[in-house]
Scaffold this active site. Structure first.
Site, PDB file in Angstrom:
ATOM      1  N   HIS A 115       0.863  -1.206   0.000  1.00 33.73           N
ATOM      2  CA  HIS A 115       0.000   0.000   0.000  1.00 33.73           C
ATOM      3  C   HIS A 115       0.884   1.237   0.000  1.00 33.73           C
ATOM      4  O   HIS A 115       1.440   1.626   1.023  1.00 33.73           O
ATOM      5  CB  HIS A 115      -0.906   0.003   1.246  1.00 33.73           C
ATOM      6  CG  HIS A 115      -1.890   1.138   1.249  1.00 33.73           C
ATOM      7  ND1 HIS A 115      -3.220   0.950   1.524  1.00 33.73           N
ATOM      8  CD2 HIS A 115      -1.749   2.477   1.024  1.00 33.73           C
ATOM      9  CE1 HIS A 115      -3.852   2.109   1.460  1.00 33.73           C
ATOM     10  NE2 HIS A 115      -2.973   3.059   1.164  1.00 33.73           N
TER      11      HIS A 115
ATOM     12  N   HIS B  62       1.503   5.387  -1.844  1.00 33.75           N
ATOM     13  CA  HIS B  62       1.109   6.494  -2.721  1.00 33.75           C
ATOM     14  C   HIS B  62       2.373   7.055  -3.356  1.00 33.75           C
ATOM     15  O   HIS B  62       3.158   7.725  -2.682  1.00 33.75           O
ATOM     16  CB  HIS B  62       0.389   7.585  -1.920  1.00 33.75           C
ATOM     17  CG  HIS B  62      -0.873   7.103  -1.289  1.00 33.75           C
ATOM     18  ND1 HIS B  62      -2.101   7.236  -1.883  1.00 33.75           N
ATOM     19  CD2 HIS B  62      -1.086   6.426  -0.134  1.00 33.75           C
ATOM     20  CE1 HIS B  62      -3.035   6.684  -1.107  1.00 33.75           C
ATOM     21  NE2 HIS B  62      -2.438   6.177  -0.044  1.00 33.75           N
TER      22      HIS B  62
ATOM     23  N   ARG C  29       2.224   9.010  -6.073  1.00 35.76           N
ATOM     24  CA  ARG C  29       1.845  10.270  -6.735  1.00 35.76           C
ATOM     25  C   ARG C  29       2.294  10.268  -8.199  1.00 35.76           C
ATOM     26  O   ARG C  29       2.426   9.220  -8.799  1.00 35.76           O
ATOM     27  CB  ARG C  29       2.406  11.500  -5.990  1.00 35.76           C
ATOM     28  CG  ARG C  29       2.195  11.476  -4.467  1.00 35.76           C
ATOM     29  CD  ARG C  29       0.767  11.640  -4.053  1.00 35.76           C
ATOM     30  NE  ARG C  29       0.661  11.919  -2.625  1.00 35.76           N
ATOM     31  CZ  ARG C  29      -0.355  11.528  -1.865  1.00 35.76           C
ATOM     32  NH1 ARG C  29      -1.345  10.822  -2.372  1.00 35.76           N
ATOM     33  NH2 ARG C  29      -0.389  11.845  -0.589  1.00 35.76           N
TER      34      ARG C  29
ATOM     35  N   ASN D 211      -5.237   7.169  -6.232  1.00 35.84           N
ATOM     36  CA  ASN D 211      -5.937   8.432  -5.944  1.00 35.84           C
ATOM     37  C   ASN D 211      -5.173   9.646  -6.463  1.00 35.84           C
ATOM     38  O   ASN D 211      -4.880  10.585  -5.727  1.00 35.84           O
ATOM     39  CB  ASN D 211      -6.260   8.572  -4.448  1.00 35.84           C
ATOM     40  CG  ASN D 211      -5.026   8.579  -3.556  1.00 35.84           C
ATOM     41  OD1 ASN D 211      -3.986   8.033  -3.919  1.00 35.84           O
ATOM     42  ND2 ASN D 211      -5.144   9.207  -2.400  1.00 35.84           N
TER      43      ASN D 211
ATOM     44  N   LYS E 189      -9.381  -0.340  -5.762  1.00 33.59           N
ATOM     45  CA  LYS E 189      -9.430   0.315  -4.451  1.00 33.59           C
ATOM     46  C   LYS E 189     -10.760   1.025  -4.256  1.00 33.59           C
ATOM     47  O   LYS E 189     -11.176   1.813  -5.101  1.00 33.59           O
ATOM     48  CB  LYS E 189      -8.275   1.326  -4.354  1.00 33.59           C
ATOM     49  CG  LYS E 189      -8.233   2.142  -3.071  1.00 33.59           C
ATOM     50  CD  LYS E 189      -7.732   1.344  -1.881  1.00 33.59           C
ATOM     51  CE  LYS E 189      -7.846   2.124  -0.572  1.00 33.59           C
ATOM     52  NZ  LYS E 189      -6.777   3.093  -0.365  1.00 33.59           N
TER      53      LYS E 189
ATOM     54  N   HIS F 151     -10.591   1.251   1.818  1.00 33.36           N
ATOM     55  CA  HIS F 151     -10.413   2.259   2.855  1.00 33.36           C
ATOM     56  C   HIS F 151     -11.678   2.158   3.699  1.00 33.36           C
ATOM     57  O   HIS F 151     -12.737   2.654   3.302  1.00 33.36           O
ATOM     58  CB  HIS F 151     -10.259   3.667   2.249  1.00 33.36           C
ATOM     59  CG  HIS F 151     -10.018   4.715   3.287  1.00 33.36           C
ATOM     60  ND1 HIS F 151      -8.841   5.410   3.394  1.00 33.36           N
ATOM     61  CD2 HIS F 151     -10.795   5.158   4.306  1.00 33.36           C
ATOM     62  CE1 HIS F 151      -8.901   6.249   4.419  1.00 33.36           C
ATOM     63  NE2 HIS F 151     -10.089   6.111   4.992  1.00 33.36           N
TER      64      HIS F 151
ATOM     65  N   HIS G  33      -4.735  -0.375   5.951  1.00 32.62           N
ATOM     66  CA  HIS G  33      -4.254   0.462   7.064  1.00 32.62           C
ATOM     67  C   HIS G  33      -5.194   0.413   8.270  1.00 32.62           C
ATOM     68  O   HIS G  33      -5.764   1.431   8.648  1.00 32.62           O
ATOM     69  CB  HIS G  33      -4.005   1.908   6.624  1.00 32.62           C
ATOM     70  CG  HIS G  33      -5.036   2.506   5.688  1.00 32.62           C
ATOM     71  ND1 HIS G  33      -6.386   2.470   5.926  1.00 32.62           N
ATOM     72  CD2 HIS G  33      -4.887   3.157   4.504  1.00 32.62           C
ATOM     73  CE1 HIS G  33      -7.018   3.086   4.947  1.00 32.62           C
ATOM     74  NE2 HIS G  33      -6.126   3.502   4.070  1.00 32.62           N
TER      75      HIS G  33
ATOM     76  N   LEU H 185      -5.056   9.370   7.666  1.00 31.35           N
ATOM     77  CA  LEU H 185      -6.395   8.783   7.742  1.00 31.35           C
ATOM     78  C   LEU H 185      -6.344   7.320   7.331  1.00 31.35           C
ATOM     79  O   LEU H 185      -5.670   7.005   6.353  1.00 31.35           O
ATOM     80  CB  LEU H 185      -7.353   9.560   6.833  1.00 31.35           C
ATOM     81  CG  LEU H 185      -7.725  10.949   7.363  1.00 31.35           C
ATOM     82  CD1 LEU H 185      -8.448  11.771   6.313  1.00 31.35           C
ATOM     83  CD2 LEU H 185      -8.595  10.831   8.629  1.00 31.35           C
TER      84      LEU H 185
ATOM     85  N   ASP I 166       1.332   2.797   3.503  1.00 32.29           N
ATOM     86  CA  ASP I 166       0.511   3.993   3.261  1.00 32.29           C
ATOM     87  C   ASP I 166       1.394   5.235   3.207  1.00 32.29           C
ATOM     88  O   ASP I 166       0.940   6.343   3.539  1.00 32.29           O
ATOM     89  CB  ASP I 166      -0.592   4.150   4.318  1.00 32.29           C
ATOM     90  CG  ASP I 166      -1.725   5.038   3.815  1.00 32.29           C
ATOM     91  OD1 ASP I 166      -1.783   5.311   2.603  1.00 32.29           O
ATOM     92  OD2 ASP I 166      -2.546   5.472   4.645  1.00 32.29           O
TER      93      ASP I 166
ATOM     94  N   HIS J 233       3.086  14.717   1.097  1.00 31.84           N
ATOM     95  CA  HIS J 233       2.440  16.003   0.797  1.00 31.84           C
ATOM     96  C   HIS J 233       3.502  17.077   1.011  1.00 31.84           C
ATOM     97  O   HIS J 233       4.331  16.959   1.921  1.00 31.84           O
ATOM     98  CB  HIS J 233       1.284  16.279   1.759  1.00 31.84           C
ATOM     99  CG  HIS J 233       0.116  15.362   1.590  1.00 31.84           C
ATOM    100  ND1 HIS J 233      -0.857  15.539   0.641  1.00 31.84           N
ATOM    101  CD2 HIS J 233      -0.235  14.237   2.257  1.00 31.84           C
ATOM    102  CE1 HIS J 233      -1.764  14.582   0.732  1.00 31.84           C
ATOM    103  NE2 HIS J 233      -1.404  13.765   1.704  1.00 31.84           N
TER     104      HIS J 233
ATOM    105  N   ALA K 133      -3.924  14.848   5.036  1.00 31.76           N
ATOM    106  CA  ALA K 133      -3.635  13.602   5.745  1.00 31.76           C
ATOM    107  C   ALA K 133      -2.589  12.805   4.990  1.00 31.76           C
ATOM    108  O   ALA K 133      -2.678  12.657   3.769  1.00 31.76           O
ATOM    109  CB  ALA K 133      -4.906  12.779   5.865  1.00 31.76           C
TER     110      ALA K 133
HETATM  111  O1  DOR Z   1      -3.381   9.552   5.369  1.00 29.25           O
HETATM  112  C1  DOR Z   1      -3.727   9.225   4.254  1.00 29.25           C
HETATM  113  N1  DOR Z   1      -3.171   9.763   3.141  1.00 29.25           N
HETATM  114  N2  DOR Z   1      -4.703   8.332   4.128  1.00 29.25           N
HETATM  115  C2  DOR Z   1      -5.255   8.039   2.953  1.00 29.25           C
HETATM  116  O2  DOR Z   1      -6.175   7.259   2.920  1.00 29.25           O
HETATM  117  C3  DOR Z   1      -4.786   8.717   1.695  1.00 29.25           C
HETATM  118  C4  DOR Z   1      -3.425   9.239   1.845  1.00 29.25           C
HETATM  119  C5  DOR Z   1      -3.045  10.224   0.770  1.00 29.25           C
HETATM  120  O3  DOR Z   1      -3.304   9.956  -0.406  1.00 29.25           O
HETATM  121  O4  DOR Z   1      -2.477  11.257   1.090  1.00 29.25           O
HETATM  122 ZN    ZN Z   2      -3.401   5.054   1.370  1.00 31.44          ZN
END
Ligand code: DOR
Ligand code: ZN
Length: 343
Positions: free
Chosen positions: A13, A15, A17, A41, A98, A135, A173, A218, A246, A250, A262
């Site tokens: 899992h 991200h 980007r 996402n 997902k 999720h 998660h 999250l 996860d 950011h 998050a």
């Molecule tokens: O904390 C999180 N960040 N939880 C998620 O489900 C998505 C992720 C994100 O894409 O930043």
């Molecule tokens: Zn995630």
């Protein structure tokens, strides 16, 4: 024990980007994980096999020369996802879809607003052998943010598991004792990923004294009884739990903001953070199954062939990393010392 060699792990899992983030996130994950389940996402979300295939090429272009890294692509489920989309995903070698409840987290606006209408899609996924990654949080405003995972299990997940006994489901998660118990004692078709932050921290690390935006993710960190239940779950050696960081970068200004995003960017220290938890729990012998076997087995993938070695050596996680366009990102556990280091 000063050195630990384990089968090469997978991060099921992450991200990664897109664009300017990829030269940062892909090497960070590929430094120790042979494969990673790549979350869809993006903006706009990765909703079709064609979009996922193009995204995969962008990821592969960012893999450092000489390194092997296999991104496991996923689709983003929407109310418009069709059986034809599922079949096209199967043909394209996509392993998983997902499910984001609309509004649950970062870039989830295009997510699902109701589950029953999607049952034909779950049926098609079950037939195609495509995993459903969830999720698991309800999004109704009146439900307390700390209860949203438990409510999702009661309201929706029990029924999905029962209705589709051949559909492999990953509750992503997990953050609560309720989820650990549901998955640990639940049917064979359900497993769960667990992040380093939910093993290492509880809501005091987010909220006590001062607000710590870099620990905001999250589902949100819960009270310590839940953290302890997750630690017990991994220490139990149950094959139903596996590694999924996860890791979710950011920009610093988006975390340190009035409406902070998050996500914890843990990729540069992920395996080391897990090693520290397992060491603290006196169960380093269970790390290999958690990191390198349980997830691959549940996904129906061959276990990786290679190995990685971790050494007991103190090092400090950097305060900041910088993207090629000069955007700063604060890594998870920035400035803190770790006891294990990838050799
Ligand atoms: O904390 C999180 N960040 N939880 C998620 O489900 C998505 C992720 C994100 O894409 O930043
Ligand atoms: Zn995630």
């Amino acid at each position: 024990m000063d050195e630990l060699t384990i089968r090469t792990p997978d991060d099921l899992h992450v991200h990664l980007r897109d664009d300017v983030m990829l030269p940062e996130t892909v090497p960070a994950t590929a430094r120790c994980f042979a494969r990673a389940t790549v979350m869809p996402n993006l903006v706009p979300p990765v909703t079709t096999a064609d979009l996922a295939t193009a995204y995969k090429q962008r990821i592969l272009a960012a893999v450092p020369a000489g390194q092997n890294f296999d991104p496991l692509m996923t689709l983003y489920l929407t109310m418009q996802t069709s059986v034809a989309d599922v079949e096209a995903a199967k043909v394209a070698g996509i392993r998983a879809i997902k499910l984001y409840p609309a509004g649950a987290t970062t870039n989830s606006d295009a997510g699902v607003s109701s589950l029953e209408p999607l049952y034909p899609i779950f049926e098609a996924m079950s037939k195609a052998g495509i995993l459903l990654l969830i999720h698991g949080e309800v999004t109704e405003y009146e439900v307390d943010v700390f209860d949203r995972e438990k409510e999702f299990i009661e309201r929706y997940l029990r029924d999905i598991c029962k209705s589709f006994p051949d559909l492999k489901i990953v509750l992503e998660h997990i953050t609560t004792k309720d989820a650990a118990e549901f998955v640990g004692s639940g049917p064979e078709n359900i497993a769960a990923s667990i992040t380093p932050q939910h093993l290492l921290l509880n809501r005091n690390d987010l909220l006590a004294g001062t607000l710590k935006p870099h620990n905001f993710c999250l589902p949100i960190l819960k009270r310590n009884i839940h953290q302890l239940a997750l630690r017990e779950a991994v220490a139990s050696g149950s094959t139903k739990f596996f590694l999924g960081t996860d890791s979710a970068p950011h920009a610093r200004h988006r975390k340190e903001a009035a409406c902070g995003c998050a996500g914890c960017y843990s990729a540069w220290s992920a395996i080391e953070l897990y090693a520290q938890v397992f060491d603290d729990l006196n169960c380093l012998d269970k790390l290999e199954a958690f990191a390198s076997e349980n997830g691959a087995d549940f996904y129906g993938l061959a276990r990786n062939e290679g190995t990685i070695t971790l050494r007991k050596e103190s090092w400090t996680i950097p305060e900041e990393v910088t993207l090629a366009d000069s955007t700063p990102i604060v890594p998870f556990f920035a400035g803190q010392d770790l006891r294990w280091k990838l050799a």
